[in-house]
Design an enzyme around this catalytic site. Structure first.
Site, PDB file in Angstrom:
ATOM      1  N   SER A  23       0.801  -1.228   0.000  1.00 44.00           N
ATOM      2  CA  SER A  23       0.000   0.000   0.000  1.00 44.00           C
ATOM      3  C   SER A  23       0.832   1.276   0.000  1.00 44.00           C
ATOM      4  O   SER A  23       0.278   2.362  -0.172  1.00 44.00           O
ATOM      5  CB  SER A  23      -0.928   0.010   1.204  1.00 44.00           C
ATOM      6  OG  SER A  23      -1.791  -1.107   1.132  1.00 44.00           O
ATOM      7  N   ASP A  83     -17.609   2.324  -1.417  1.00 43.18           N
ATOM      8  CA  ASP A  83     -16.835   1.077  -1.357  1.00 43.18           C
ATOM      9  C   ASP A  83     -17.652  -0.047  -0.735  1.00 43.18           C
ATOM     10  O   ASP A  83     -17.941  -0.017   0.451  1.00 43.18           O
ATOM     11  CB  ASP A  83     -15.563   1.335  -0.526  1.00 43.18           C
ATOM     12  CG  ASP A  83     -14.809   0.046  -0.229  1.00 43.18           C
ATOM     13  OD1 ASP A  83     -15.012  -0.949  -0.960  1.00 43.18           O
ATOM     14  OD2 ASP A  83     -14.010   0.046   0.726  1.00 43.18           O
ATOM     15  N   ASP A 127     -11.343  -6.171  -0.513  1.00 43.85           N
ATOM     16  CA  ASP A 127     -10.683  -5.185   0.350  1.00 43.85           C
ATOM     17  C   ASP A 127     -10.412  -5.846   1.703  1.00 43.85           C
ATOM     18  O   ASP A 127     -11.049  -6.835   2.057  1.00 43.85           O
ATOM     19  CB  ASP A 127     -11.590  -3.969   0.547  1.00 43.85           C
ATOM     20  CG  ASP A 127     -10.845  -2.789   1.118  1.00 43.85           C
ATOM     21  OD1 ASP A 127     -10.682  -1.801   0.379  1.00 43.85           O
ATOM     22  OD2 ASP A 127     -10.397  -2.851   2.290  1.00 43.85           O
ATOM     23  N   HIS A 132     -15.295   0.534   3.140  1.00 40.52           N
ATOM     24  CA  HIS A 132     -15.009   1.735   3.913  1.00 40.52           C
ATOM     25  C   HIS A 132     -16.094   2.793   3.748  1.00 40.52           C
ATOM     26  O   HIS A 132     -15.894   3.936   4.144  1.00 40.52           O
ATOM     27  CB  HIS A 132     -13.670   2.333   3.494  1.00 40.52           C
ATOM     28  CG  HIS A 132     -12.502   1.452   3.828  1.00 40.52           C
ATOM     29  ND1 HIS A 132     -11.849   1.508   5.033  1.00 40.52           N
ATOM     30  CD2 HIS A 132     -11.880   0.489   3.113  1.00 40.52           C
ATOM     31  CE1 HIS A 132     -10.858   0.624   5.046  1.00 40.52           C
ATOM     32  NE2 HIS A 132     -10.854  -0.003   3.883  1.00 40.52           N
ATOM     33  N   CYS A 167      -7.657   2.262   1.473  1.00 39.32           N
ATOM     34  CA  CYS A 167      -8.778   1.558   0.871  1.00 39.32           C
ATOM     35  C   CYS A 167      -8.371   0.901  -0.443  1.00 39.32           C
ATOM     36  O   CYS A 167      -7.961   1.573  -1.392  1.00 39.32           O
ATOM     37  CB  CYS A 167      -9.908   2.554   0.626  1.00 39.32           C
ATOM     38  SG  CYS A 167     -11.225   1.874  -0.377  1.00 39.32           S
TER      39      CYS A 167
END
Lengths: 634, 380
Positions: A327, A351, A364, A370, A383
C-alpha cells in the site's frame, strides 16, 4: 591485368619472389644485427654503467588508503600499522616443516593455516603471503632472533585496514581484501598496473570498491641501493606517495545505529534521504556482517557461516532486494491519477468492500468496505477498492509511464555498486520477461492488483525512498549519493559532491498538497496514528503490507511458516511542510506495516528531528574518534 | 630368417625417416641454446620444458608423416571451424585482460586465434591450388576477403598483435601467389611514411588526452612507450628500459652464463617468455645474439629452399608462407626486446618458454618436412 601464364612461368615467378623474401629477411636481420652492434659495442660503456647503476632499484612506496567518515566525523574505516609474518611458498623447500618450526616461535592457529592454503590457491607461488597478522612485540622479537633459520619467511611492517564500527554500516562501507586474479585483470585493463605495484589490497565491496580510485592514492617510488644479492642497503631518492583521499559521507552513523538496533533480530532494510539534496542519511540492511573478517582473507569457517545463513547477511537488501511496495504505492497512484486527470481529490466512490473484474472478485481488507471514500480517505484508511477501480480506469500503460517518471523500475544512480533496478510491470516488460507466447500476454486483471502495489511490482527500498523524497521535494528529483565531499589527505582541500537535480517532474503544487495532506492524515488519524501518537512534529506517512516477496538470489529453506508472513513497509517524510528527511523501511515477514515498520520510522524521525535516542544507545560524543556506540546508555 | 631379426639401426632410421635432417638439426640447436639460457633464467621450469619439447617433437613427427594432399583436405574445414570459433568468441567469449580472446568449451578454454595462425596460410594455399592455372585478379580479391574475415574478428577482440601476425601469414601466401607489385608497393610506402611520421611527431601525439583514431588506449600507450620509455618507468616502459640495458651491458661476449645482473637481480620482466632474448644477450653478448640470428637464417633459408623445390602450387605457397612466419616471429620478438618495435606479445620461436607456441611452431616445421619428403611422389 595479368594474363594466364604457363606452369613454368609460374614457378619462375614464385622462385623470384622467394629470392625477394630471402633478401628482405636478410636485410631485416642485418638491421637487428646493426641494432645489437650499436647497443653492445658502441654504447657498451653507457649500458654497462646503467647496469651497474641498476644496483639502484626502484621500490614502490605504497600510499596510505583514505579514511571513510560519516557526516559528523565518526571514522568508519581507518588504517593502523602492525607486523605481519609472510611466507613466499616458492622460496621455501618444505612448507609444512617451516610452518611447524615457526609455530614454536609465534602462535599459529589451524585457522591461519587454512587461510594460507586458500591464499596459495588464489595466488602465484612467488608472491609473499601472510601466515600470521598482527604479531605481538614479543613474537616479533622472538622471530627476529631466529630469522636466519627461515629463508623465504619475512617480517613486514604493514598498514592494516580497520573498521572500528564493526558491523554498523558495513553494507555501505564494504571491505577491502587481497588482490586476486580478477582484480589484477581489472587493474591491467584500466592501465593502473604501475600504480598498484606494491599494493596488495583492493576494495571488494561497498564504498571501498566504488571509490577505489579516490581511496587508493598514487604510488610513489624510492630509489634504493641494493647489494649484489638484491637487498636494499640505503635509500637514495624518494618520490613520496600521494595518500588516498578521505571520503566524508552524508550518512549519519548514529542514525544508522538507531535503525540497526531498532530492527533487533528482524531482517529488513531502510533508506533515509535528504529530499533537497539526495544525500543518503541512512542506508540499512540487516542483518549485517563484520567487515574486519575480510581484510586479510576471510577464514573458510567464517565465510561458510555468512554464506550459508538463511538470513543472508551478505545481501544488501536496501540496494539489491526488490520487494512489492504494497500500500505504500497508493500515494504515488493517487498522484498519478491527479496528474493525468483521472481523478479529482473530491471525487468519491462508494466502497462495497470488493471490486469485480472479469469474473474475478478483488477483496478489500475491510469486510463490508469503507463506505464513501474520496482520495484523502483512500490514503488515510488504505482503501483497496478505490485503487482497484483507479488502476482499471488508468490502464497499465499510463500507470507504468507515470511510475517510471518517479524512478520506479530503474536504477537511481547512487554512488555505490550493486543496485538492482526492480520491476516496473508493463505489457512490454512481460514480453521481455517471458519466453512462451501464452505467458507474454498482459491480462486486464493483472492491472488491478498493480494498483495496490502487489502483482509483479517489485522495487528496492532505495527506489521507494527516492520516490518519496521526490514527492517531498515537490517533484524535484535529486540523484541519491552517499559521499558528501572528498577530502585531500595531504592539504585538506575539499571537493564537494554537489546535489545533482536529475529532473523536475511537472506536478501542480495543489496536487502535491493533496497527497501531503493525506499522508499527514495517515499519521494523525489513519493507519500510522498509533506509531506516531504524541509526536511533537508533523509527519507524513503511509503503511504497506506486501503479500509476496522476491529476494534476488535468495532461497529460504527453513522456518517456512515465519517466512511466509507478509512483509511490513512504511514510507514517511517530515516535517510535513518543509521536509528534511524522507524514508522507506521494510521489515521482512514483519506482518502489518503499521505494527512493525512504522515504529522504526518513528525512531528515525525522533532521532533525526529531535535528537532523541531510544534506550540502549549511547549519546553522541562529538570529537571522540571511533566512538564505539556499544555503551549501556545514559 | 634374418629378415625378421631386430636391427636397431634400421629400426631407428625408419622411425626418423619422416624428419628432415637439416631442419631437425637446426631446431634442436636452437632448442639446445634455449635450454642453456633457461637453466640460467628459470631453472625450475626445465621439467615442463622437457615435456613441452617431447610433445612438440611428437606433433612435428606426425605432421611430417602426413602427405601434403591430406593437409589440403583439412584446409577448408579447419578454416571454417576457426572462423566459427572466432565468432563464438565474439559472442560468448570470456573476457580476460580487457579482451575477449578465450572460448570456454566446457572442458577447456581455447584461444581460436592461435589455430588461425596455421589454418590461414593452409586455407589460402588450398584456395589458390584449387584455382591453379585460372588465377585472376578476382581470386586475389576473394583471398583477401578470406583473410580479412578472421583478421577483423581477432582485431575486434582486441588483439592487434595476433591480428597482424595472422594478416602477415595470409599476406605471404598472396605474395607468393603473385600479388601484383602495384598493390604491394603503395602499402609498403604508406607504412614506412606513417611510422616515420609517428616517430617524428611522437612528442605531440603522445600528449595525454590525444586520441588516435581506430586505436585503443592501450595500443597508443604501447607505441608512445616505445618512443619514450622513460615516460612510464614503473609500468610498460620499464620492460623496454630494462631489456635494452640488459642487451647493451652484455657487450661482445656477455657477462657469462648465469652471471647476468639484470636477469638475476629481477630487473628483467617475463624473462623466461617474451623477454628471454634479453637474458641470452646479457649473458652471451653480441656473439650469442649473432649465433642465434645465424641459426634463424639457416632455418629460414632451409625453408625457402624446400619451398623452391616443392612440386605443387599448394605446397609451394604453404612452405613459403610458413617459412616467412618463422622469420616474422623471430624478427618481431628480437626487435621488440631491443627496442625498435612496440611490445606485442610475440614469443621468440623455439626459445621462449610456452607449450602452445612451441607446439604450433613445431607443427609448422613438421609441415615443411612433409613437403620436402613428399616432393617426388607428387607430379604436376
Amino acid at each position: 591485368m595479368k594474363g594466364i601464364r604457363t606452369p613454368e612461368q609460374e614457378v619462375a615467378r614464385f622462385r623470384s619472389r622467394l629470392a625477394v623474401a630471402g633478401v628482405v629477411a636478410l636485410v631485416c636481420f642485418g638491421l637487428l644485427a646493426a641494432r645489437f652492434f650499436y647497443l653492445q659495442v658502441m654504447r657498451f660503456d653507457y649500458y654497462s654503467t646503467r647496469a651497474e647503476d641498476n644496483r639502484i632499484s626502484l621500490v614502490p612506496v605504497v600510499p596510505n588508503r583514505g579514511l571513510i567518515m560519516d557526516r559528523n566525523g565518526t571514522v568508519l574505516a581507518r588504517n593502523y600499522s602492525a607486523y605481519t609474518l609472510e611466507i613466499t611458498p616458492s622460496k621455501v623447500a618444505d612448507l609444512e616443516a617451516t610452518i611447524e618450526a615457526l609455530s614454536a616461535l609465534v602462535d599459529i592457529q589451524p585457522k591461519d593455516r587454512k587461510r594460507l592454503k586458500k591464499l596459495m590457491d588464489e595466488s602465484k607461488s612467488f608472491e609473499s603471503l601472510p601466515i600470521r597478522n598482527r604479531l605481538s612485540d614479543e613474537e616479533v622479537a622472538r622471530f627476529i632472533a631466529q630469522r636466519y633459520r627461515f629463508p623465504g619467511v619475512e617480517l613486514k611492517a604493514r598498514l592494516f585496514r580497520d573498521y572500528p564500527m564493526g558491523r554498523f554500516g558495513s553494507h555501505i562501507v564494504g571491505y577491502i581484501g587481497r588482490i586476486n586474479d580478477r582484480d589484477l585483470e581489472r587493474i591491467e585493463d584500466s592501465e593502473d598496473t604501475a600504480n598498484y605495484r606494491g599494493t596488495d589490497h583492493i576494495g571488494k565491496a561497498g564504498l571501498e570498491k566504488s571509490y577505489e580510485r579516490e581511496l587508493h592514492g598514487a604510488t610513489g617510488f624510492e630509489e634504493v641501493e641494493v647489494d649484489s644479492g638484491g637487498r636494499a642497503v640505503r635509500a637514495l631518492r624518494r618520490t613520496p606517495a600521494t595518500p588516498g583521499n578521505n571520503l566524508v559521507l552524508t550518512l549519519d552513523l548514529k542514525l544508522q545505529e538507531v535503525v540497526e538496533k531498532a530492527f533487533g533480530n528482524r531482517r529488513g532494510a531502510l533508506v533515509a534521504i535528504e529530499p533537497g539534496s539526495g544525500g543518503v542519511l541512512a542506508l540499512v540492511s540487516v542483518p549485517t556482517f563484520d567487515p574486519n573478517l575480510f581484510v586479510d582473507g576471510i577464514a573458510p569457517q567464517d565465510w561458510d557461516e555468512l554464506n550459508n545463513s538463511p538470513d543472508h547477511p551478505m545481501v544488501n537488501r536496501a540496494l539489491n532486494g526488490a520487494y512489492p511496495p504494497g500500500s505504500t504505492f497508493k500515494p504515488f497512484m493517487a498522484l498519478a491519477a491527479l496528474m493525468s486527470g483521472k481523478r479529482t481529490p473530491a471525487q468519491a466512490i462508494s466502497d462495497p468492500g470488493y471490486f469485480d473484474f472479469g469474473g474475478h472478485h478483488f477483496r478489500d481488507d475491510k469486510v463490508g468496505g469503507h463506505g464513501t471514500v474520496d482520495m484523502y480517505r483512500s490514503i488515510v484508511h488504505s482503501c483497496d477498492t478505490y485503487y482497484y477501480r483507479l488502476a482499471n480506469d488508468m490502464g497499465i500503460d499510463l500507470i507504468a509511464q507515470t511510475m517510471g517518471e518517479f524512478g520506479f523500475g530503474s536504477k537511481t544512480g547512487i554512488d555505490i555498486e550493486g543496485e538492482s533496478s526492480g520491476i516496473l510491470p508493463s505489457p512490454e516488460w512481460k514480453k521481455r520477461r517471458f519466453k512462451k507466447p501464452e505467458q507474454q500476454k498482459w491480462f486486464g486483471g493483472e492491472t488491478i492488483s498493480i494498483g495496490i502495489g502487489q502483482g509483479y511490482n517489485a522495487y528496492t527500498m532505495l527506489q521507494l525512498a527516492h520516490a518519496t523524497a521526490t514527492v517531498a521535494a515537490g517533484g524535484v528529483m535529486f540523484k541519491p549519493h552517499l559521499v558528501k565531499y572528498i577530502e585531500s589527505a595531504s592539504d585538506g582541500s575539499r571537493r564537494m559532491i554537489e546535489p545533482q537535480p536529475i529532473k523536475t517532474i511537472p506536478i501542480k503544487p495543489e496536487h502535491i498538497e493533496t497527497i501531503r495532506r493525506s499522508m499527514v492524515g495517515v499519521n494523525r488519524e489513519g493507519t500510522g496514528a498509533r506509531a506516531f501518537a504524541g509526536a511533537p512534529y508533523v509527519s507524513a506517512g503511509k503503511t504497506g503490507t506486501a503479500q509476496v516477496y522476491s529476494l534476488k538470489g535468495a532461497k529460504y529453506s527453513s522456518r517456512i511458516t515465519e517466512r511466509l508472513r507478509d512483509h511490513a513497509l512504511f514510507i514517511a517524510f517530515a516535517p510535513a511542510d518543509k521536509p528534511t528527511i524522507a524514508l522507506a523501511v521494510l521489515v521482512e515477514n514483519g506482518g502489518f506495516g503499521a505494527e512493525s515498520a512504522a515504529p522504526i520510522a518513528r525512531a528515525v524521525l525522533d532521532y533525526y528531528l529531535l535528537g532523541k535516542l531510544p534506550a540502549g544507545i549511547a549519546p553522541e560524543d562529538p570529537g571522540a574518534e571511533g566512538n564505539s556506540g556499544d555503551g549501556a546508555g545514559e | 630368417m634374418s629378415d625378421f631379426r631386430f636391427d636397431p639401426r634400421k629400426w631407428l632410421l625408419r622411425i626418423l625417416s619422416p624428419l628432415d635432417g637439416q631442419l631437425t638439426l637446426i631446431v634442436m640447436a636452437i632448442l639446445g641454446f634455449s635450454t642453456v639460457v633457461m637453466v640460467s633464467a628459470s631453472p625450475e621450469r626445465l621439467d615442463t620444458l622437457a615435456l613441452n619439447v617431447g610433445v612438440a617433437f611428437a606433433v612435428m613427427w606426425i605432421a611430417a608423416s602426413v602427405p601434403p594432399q591430406r593437409m589440403m583436405t583439412v584446409a577448408l574445414p579447419l578454416y571454417v571451424l576457426g572462423v566459427l570459433l572466432l565468432i563464438g568468441v565474439a559472442l560468448f567469449g570470456d573476457v580476460s585482460k580487457g579482451a575477449r580472446r578465450w572460448l570456454n568449451i566446457g572442458v577447456a578454454r581455447i584461444q581460436p586465434s592461435e589455430l588461425m595462425k596455421i589454418s590461414m596460410p593452409l586455407m589460402l594455399a588450398w584456395y589458390f591450388q584449387s584455382r591453379e592455372g585460372l588465377i585472376r585478379a578476382r581470386d586475389f580479391l576473394i583471398a583477401i576477403a578470406l583473410l580479412l574475415v578472421p583478421v577483423g574478428l581477432i582485431a575486434k577482440q582486441p588483439d592487434l598483435g595476433t591480428a597482424l601476425l595472422v594478416a602477415a601469414s595470409g599476406f605471404y601466401v598472396l605474395f607468393f601467389a603473385g600479388l601484383t607489385w602495384r598493390l604491394i608497393l603503395p602499402v609498403v610506402v604508406v607504412g614506412v611514411v606513417g611510422i616515420g611520421a609517428i616517430v617524428a611527431m611522437g612528442d605531440s601525439l603522445c600528449m595525454p588526452g590525444v586520441e588516435w583514431p581506430g586505436m585503443r588506449e592501450y595500443q597508443r600507450h604501447r607505441v608512445c612507450t616505445l618512443l619514450d620509455p622513460t615516460s612510464d618507468p614503473l609500468g610498460k616502459g620499464f620492460h623496454i628500459i630494462q631489456s635494452t640495458i640488459a642487451i647493451g651491458s652484455g657487450g661482445v661476449v656477455g657477462k657469462g652464463w648465469g652471471k647476468g645482473t639484470q636477469t638475476h637481480l629481477d630487473f628483467l620482466p617475463e624473462r623466461h617468455t617474451d623477454f628471454i632474448f634479453a637474458v641470452l644477450t646479457e649473458e652471451f653478448g653480441l656473439a650469442g645474439a649473432l649465433l642465434l640470428v645465424v641459426l634463424y637464417i639457416l632455418l629460414i633459408f632451409r625453408g625457402l629452399f624446400i619451398a623452391a623445390g616443392a612440386p605443387t602450387l599448394f605446397s609451394r605457397l604453404l612452405a613459403g608462407a610458413l617459412t616467412l612466419i618463422f622469420f616474422t616471429y623471430a624478427f618481431v620478438n628480437m626487435g621488440m626486446v631491443s627496442g625498435i618495435l612496440p611490445v606485442v606479445g610475440v614469443p621468440l620461436p623455439f626459445v621462449s618458454y610456452g607449450g602452445t607456441a612451441l607446439v604450433t611452431l613445431c607443427l609448422g616445421v613438421g609441415m615443411l618436412m612433409s613437403i620436402q619428403r613428399h616432393r617426388r611422389r607428387v607430379g604436376t
